[in-house]
Design an enzyme around this catalytic site. Structure first.
Site, PDB file in Angstrom:
ATOM      1  N   ARG A  36     -15.018 -93.114  43.068  1.00 52.14           N
ATOM      2  CA  ARG A  36     -14.798 -91.669  43.178  1.00 52.14           C
ATOM      3  C   ARG A  36     -16.043 -90.928  43.624  1.00 52.14           C
ATOM      4  NH1 ARG A  36     -10.093 -91.475  39.555  1.00 52.14           N
ATOM      5  NH2 ARG A  36      -9.236 -89.385  39.489  1.00 52.14           N
ATOM      6  N   ARG A  70       3.423 -84.900  28.944  1.00 55.69           N
ATOM      7  CA  ARG A  70       2.790 -84.521  30.217  1.00 55.69           C
ATOM      8  C   ARG A  70       1.297 -84.701  30.052  1.00 55.69           C
ATOM      9  NH1 ARG A  70       6.314 -81.093  33.634  1.00 55.69           N
ATOM     10  NH2 ARG A  70       8.272 -81.031  32.501  1.00 55.69           N
ATOM     11  N   LYS A  84      -1.012 -92.501  44.963  1.00 55.77           N
ATOM     12  CA  LYS A  84      -1.776 -93.752  44.870  1.00 55.77           C
ATOM     13  C   LYS A  84      -1.152 -94.703  43.841  1.00 55.77           C
ATOM     14  CE  LYS A  84      -5.744 -91.854  43.745  1.00 55.77           C
ATOM     15  NZ  LYS A  84      -5.376 -90.428  43.713  1.00 55.77           N
ATOM     16  N   ARG A  87      -9.933 -80.932  39.361  1.00 60.89           N
ATOM     17  CA  ARG A  87      -9.805 -82.307  39.863  1.00 60.89           C
ATOM     18  C   ARG A  87      -9.804 -82.320  41.388  1.00 60.89           C
ATOM     19  NH1 ARG A  87      -4.515 -84.201  37.217  1.00 60.89           N
ATOM     20  NH2 ARG A  87      -4.953 -86.219  38.158  1.00 60.89           N
ATOM     21  N   ARG A 144       5.090 -83.559  37.011  1.00 64.84           N
ATOM     22  CA  ARG A 144       5.343 -84.918  36.524  1.00 64.84           C
ATOM     23  C   ARG A 144       5.304 -85.036  35.002  1.00 64.84           C
ATOM     24  NH1 ARG A 144       0.269 -88.320  39.258  1.00 64.84           N
ATOM     25  NH2 ARG A 144      -1.264 -87.432  37.844  1.00 64.84           N
TER      26      ARG A 144
HETATM   27  P1  AMP Z   1      -6.619 -90.581  37.527  1.00 57.05           P
HETATM   28  O1  AMP Z   1      -5.514 -91.170  36.694  1.00 57.05           O
HETATM   29  O2  AMP Z   1      -7.120 -91.511  38.579  1.00 57.05           O
HETATM   30  O3  AMP Z   1      -6.269 -89.222  38.055  1.00 57.05           O
HETATM   31  O4  AMP Z   1      -7.853 -90.376  36.537  1.00 57.05           O
HETATM   32  C1  AMP Z   1      -7.764 -89.516  35.408  1.00 57.05           C
HETATM   33  C2  AMP Z   1      -9.151 -89.150  34.910  1.00 57.05           C
HETATM   34  O5  AMP Z   1      -9.851 -90.336  34.497  1.00 57.05           O
HETATM   35  C3  AMP Z   1     -10.071 -88.518  35.931  1.00 57.05           C
HETATM   36  O6  AMP Z   1      -9.840 -87.131  36.102  1.00 57.05           O
HETATM   37  C4  AMP Z   1     -11.441 -88.808  35.306  1.00 57.05           C
HETATM   38  O7  AMP Z   1     -11.671 -87.976  34.178  1.00 57.05           O
HETATM   39  C5  AMP Z   1     -11.243 -90.215  34.785  1.00 57.05           C
HETATM   40  N1  AMP Z   1     -11.566 -91.219  35.828  1.00 57.05           N
HETATM   41  C6  AMP Z   1     -10.708 -92.110  36.417  1.00 57.05           C
HETATM   42  N2  AMP Z   1     -11.343 -92.867  37.329  1.00 57.05           N
HETATM   43  C7  AMP Z   1     -12.631 -92.457  37.306  1.00 57.05           C
HETATM   44  C8  AMP Z   1     -13.798 -92.838  38.035  1.00 57.05           C
HETATM   45  N3  AMP Z   1     -13.746 -93.789  38.994  1.00 57.05           N
HETATM   46  N4  AMP Z   1     -14.973 -92.217  37.745  1.00 57.05           N
HETATM   47  C9  AMP Z   1     -15.053 -91.251  36.800  1.00 57.05           C
HETATM   48  N5  AMP Z   1     -13.981 -90.830  36.090  1.00 57.05           N
HETATM   49  C10 AMP Z   1     -12.782 -91.420  36.332  1.00 57.05           C
END
Ligand code: AMP
Length: 220
Positions: free
Chosen positions: A88, A160, A13, A172, A127
């Site tokens: 989400r 990391r 993404k 996740r 990564r």
């Molecule tokens: P990402 O970089 O999108 O994988 O997001 C990393 C972390 O940020 C996630 O595992 C959540 O802890 C938090 N996070 C990001 N976007 C959201 C969201 N829309 N709602 C809740 N937590 C979020």
């Protein structure tokens, strides 16, 4: 034009959002990046969410809407935005509709990047980024030219993400399946959900997304 990108962690993404941002002059809103910036800057919000992010859990909806609304109102989003990592949950999807309608906006297209589960673990756990300039690398798919030295700035310091560890990735992915995948019907019912095959090369995925966005542009 406002776009939502869906896909499990590791679907690509972030990479595709950066491509669309440059191609169509939109702003890229990664809620994960917004939160990580707050953590890096040590803000009160950052301090509240740091442990939640590291554990791979979701941050509360209230906080998410607060940072999202602030970001959407910034000038570089005037032409439209790509949401990466939001919504989400079903609550977030409904709240997003309400927030956007308050600002006279809507989501024009939701794109789901479909990737086989087995590929995600290799993609995510490999990564890493340069701690100095933020350039992104991968142990297998995009290593540095000289081992241990950043191609872009020459730094030898890398980091990391804590939540990219295999154990945390499991939570996740579970959250993705339990809470995020059920959001897709929300966009399907609106007739704006499109799917791309995320097992192709990065360029092929970009080309597919490109045609979807161009098709939409011709209609509007
Ligand atoms: P990402 O970089 O999108 O994988 O997001 C990393 C972390 O940020 C996630 O595992 C959540 O802890 C938090 N996070 C990001 N976007 C959201 C969201 N829309 N709602 C809740 N937590 C979020």
């Amino acid at each position: 034009m406002n776009i939502v990108l869906f896909g499990p962690p590791g679907a690509g993404k972030g990479t595709q959002a950066a491509y669309i941002r440059d191609k169509f002059s939109l702003c890229h809103i990664s809620t994960g990046n917004l939160l990580r910036n707050e953590v890096a800057e040590g803000t009160p919000l950052g301090q509240r969410v740091s442990a939640i992010i590291d554990a791979g859990q979701l941050v509360s909806d209230d906080l998410m809407f607060e940072i999202l609304e602030k970001r959407i109102k910034q000038q570089d989003c005037e032409n439209g935005f790509i949401l990466d990592g939001f919504p989400r949950t079903e609550v977030q999807a409904k709240g997003l509709d309400a927030l956007l309608s308050k600002h006279g906006l809507t989501i024009d297209i939701a794109i789901i990047i479909v990737v086989e589960e087995e590929a995600l673990v290799t993609r995510i756990t490999g990564r890493f980024t340069c701690a100095n300039c933020g350039a992104g690398y991968h142990d297998v798919f995009a290593p540095t030219a000289v081992a241990g030295v950043c191609d872009a700035c020459g730094s030898t310091q890398f980091s990391r993400r804590e939540d990219d560890k295999a154990e945390t990735l499991k939570s996740r992915l579970a959250i993705y399946h339990e809470q995020t995948a059920p959001v897709l019907p929300h966009y399907k019912q609106k007739g704006i959900l499109r799917s791309v095959d995320g097992m192709q090369s990065i360029d092929q995925v970009s080309t597919q997304i490109d045609s979807l966005v161009n098709e939409l542009k011709q209609l509007t």
